[in-house]
Motif scaffolding. Structure first.
Motif, PDB file in Angstrom:
ATOM      1  N   ARG A   1      38.706  23.616 -27.517  1.00 25.48           N
ATOM      2  CA  ARG A   1      38.406  22.584 -26.523  1.00 25.48           C
ATOM      3  C   ARG A   1      39.536  22.469 -25.507  1.00 25.48           C
ATOM      4  N   ALA A   2      40.785  22.619 -25.960  1.00 26.88           N
ATOM      5  CA  ALA A   2      41.911  22.567 -25.028  1.00 26.88           C
ATOM      6  C   ALA A   2      41.808  23.687 -24.001  1.00 26.88           C
ATOM      7  N   SER A   3      41.397  24.872 -24.445  1.00 27.92           N
ATOM      8  CA  SER A   3      41.243  26.002 -23.541  1.00 27.92           C
ATOM      9  C   SER A   3      40.091  25.775 -22.568  1.00 27.92           C
ATOM     10  N   LEU A   4      38.972  25.278 -23.075  1.00 25.52           N
ATOM     11  CA  LEU A   4      37.826  24.983 -22.216  1.00 25.52           C
ATOM     12  C   LEU A   4      38.185  23.910 -21.188  1.00 25.52           C
ATOM     13  N   ARG A   5      38.951  22.926 -21.623  1.00 29.33           N
ATOM     14  CA  ARG A   5      39.345  21.841 -20.732  1.00 29.33           C
ATOM     15  C   ARG A   5      40.218  22.376 -19.592  1.00 29.33           C
ATOM     16  N   LEU A   6      41.121  23.292 -19.905  1.00 29.98           N
ATOM     17  CA  LEU A   6      41.974  23.877 -18.877  1.00 29.98           C
ATOM     18  C   LEU A   6      41.146  24.681 -17.887  1.00 29.98           C
TER      19      LEU A   6
ATOM     20  N   SER B   1      32.638  19.956 -13.436  1.00 31.21           N
ATOM     21  CA  SER B   1      31.798  21.147 -13.373  1.00 31.21           C
ATOM     22  C   SER B   1      30.523  20.929 -12.576  1.00 31.21           C
ATOM     23  N   SER B   2      30.222  19.671 -12.227  1.00 23.27           N
ATOM     24  CA  SER B   2      28.978  19.337 -11.548  1.00 23.27           C
ATOM     25  C   SER B   2      29.209  19.131 -10.053  1.00 23.27           C
ATOM     26  N   ALA B   3      28.599  19.987  -9.229  1.00 22.51           N
ATOM     27  CA  ALA B   3      28.719  19.844  -7.776  1.00 22.51           C
ATOM     28  C   ALA B   3      28.110  18.526  -7.316  1.00 22.51           C
TER      29      ALA B   3
ATOM     30  N   LEU C   1      40.977  24.017 -13.824  1.00 22.42           N
ATOM     31  CA  LEU C   1      41.350  25.010 -12.821  1.00 22.42           C
ATOM     32  C   LEU C   1      40.191  25.278 -11.869  1.00 22.42           C
ATOM     33  N   GLU C   2      38.999  25.404 -12.418  1.00 22.02           N
ATOM     34  CA  GLU C   2      37.819  25.599 -11.571  1.00 22.02           C
ATOM     35  C   GLU C   2      37.572  24.366 -10.707  1.00 22.02           C
ATOM     36  N   GLY C   3      37.734  23.194 -11.316  1.00 21.88           N
ATOM     37  CA  GLY C   3      37.523  21.959 -10.579  1.00 21.88           C
ATOM     38  C   GLY C   3      38.512  21.777  -9.439  1.00 21.88           C
ATOM     39  N   ALA C   4      39.764  22.190  -9.630  1.00 22.25           N
ATOM     40  CA  ALA C   4      40.770  22.081  -8.577  1.00 22.25           C
ATOM     41  C   ALA C   4      40.350  22.862  -7.339  1.00 22.25           C
ATOM     42  N   LEU C   5      39.833  24.065  -7.538  1.00 21.50           N
ATOM     43  CA  LEU C   5      39.382  24.887  -6.417  1.00 21.50           C
ATOM     44  C   LEU C   5      38.162  24.276  -5.741  1.00 21.50           C
ATOM     45  N   ARG C   6      37.236  23.769  -6.544  1.00 19.98           N
ATOM     46  CA  ARG C   6      36.022  23.177  -5.973  1.00 19.98           C
ATOM     47  C   ARG C   6      36.340  21.906  -5.176  1.00 19.98           C
ATOM     48  N   MET C   7      37.322  21.132  -5.627  1.00 19.46           N
ATOM     49  CA  MET C   7      37.704  19.931  -4.890  1.00 19.46           C
ATOM     50  C   MET C   7      38.310  20.287  -3.533  1.00 19.46           C
TER      51      MET C   7
END
Length: 246
Positions: free
Chosen positions: A128-133, A88-90, A137-143
């Motif tokens: 937590r499982a939902s937050l982790r997913l 989550s951290s740029a 998903l957000e991280g995949a796009l940012r990468m």
């Protein structure tokens, strides 16, 4: 597994792969196979404490799993480095990317393992499982935003996303289906937007929960071949028993 790995070895020799994963098994088998194909491996290991906090047992398991992945890379005869990463951290993403590229060279392949379900830790919950997913998903796009411009500039790259299902709970399977629909749209869209001259191909594999790990590893390596470039934008499903279907 030897056939596809041997055919891709010349393509991956001298290249650097970034793998984002957690403490499940897919990251390790993929890292080992890509290392055997000649690539240097960087592991951005998902920091469990970045999503709703984590107990000591989860942090310990994460550290042990990261060590296991890097040990597998070394056993395959490749260079590797890794660290826990807050997706989550740029700033964290950029710092790790800078470190990888200074130590191992430009990143040519991005593999993201989106792991869905409960970790098995005592502190894990459905929330937590939902937050982790969501974080994955957000991280995949940012990468993709971070690494693909460099791939395009150099004229070659692969973006491979793997959906891994950790358990058979109904809510987990529902989440996997929703995640697959979202990632399919993202993968297809990126492939359609990419110019052929840029040389970057995009693939989605999943769900991989019931697949033979060796089949999964072989498939990831094969998607890095020149022959696979024409299939950019495709989703490949690994079914029970390791069967592959497009």
């Amino acid at each position: 597994m030897a056939g596809p790995v041997e055919r891709s070895a010349s393509r991956l020799a001298g290249r650097t792969v970034w793998i984002t994963c957690g403490d499940s098994g897919a990251g390790r088998v993929i890292a080992s196979a890509l290392a055997a194909a000649g690539a240097a491996i960087a592991v951005g290991f998902i920091d469990p404490s970045a999503v709703g906090g984590a107990h000591h047992d989860e942090r310990l398991r994460a550290a042990e799993a990261l060590d296991g992945i890097l040990d597998a890379v070394v056993m395959a005869g490749a260079r590797g480095l890794g660290g826990q990463l807050d997706l989550s951290s740029a700033d964290a993403r950029q710092r790790f990317a800078d470190h990888v590229q200074s130590e191992l060279g430009p990143i040519s392949v991005l593999v993201t393992v989106v792991s869905i379900g409960w970790t098995g830790g005592a502190s894990d919950t459905a929330e937590r499982a939902s937050l982790r997913l969501d974080d994955q998903l957000e991280g995949a796009l940012r990468m993709v935003d971070l690494l693909v411009p460099g791939m395009e500039e150099r004229g070659w790259g692969r973006v491979i996303t793997v959906i891994e299902v950790r358990d058979g709970r109904r809510e987990t399977l529902d989440q996997a289906l929703a995640a697959q629909a979202s990632l399919q749209s993202m993968t297809r869209g990126m492939a359609l937007d990419a110019a052929p001259a840029q040389g970057v191909a995009y693939f989605l594999i999943g769900p991989a929960g019931s697949a033979d790990p060796a089949k999964l590893a072989t498939l990831v390596v094969a998607l890095c071949s020149d022959e696979a470039a024409s299939l950019s934008g495709q989703t490949v499903a690994l079914g029970a028993g390791g069967r592959t279907t497009a």
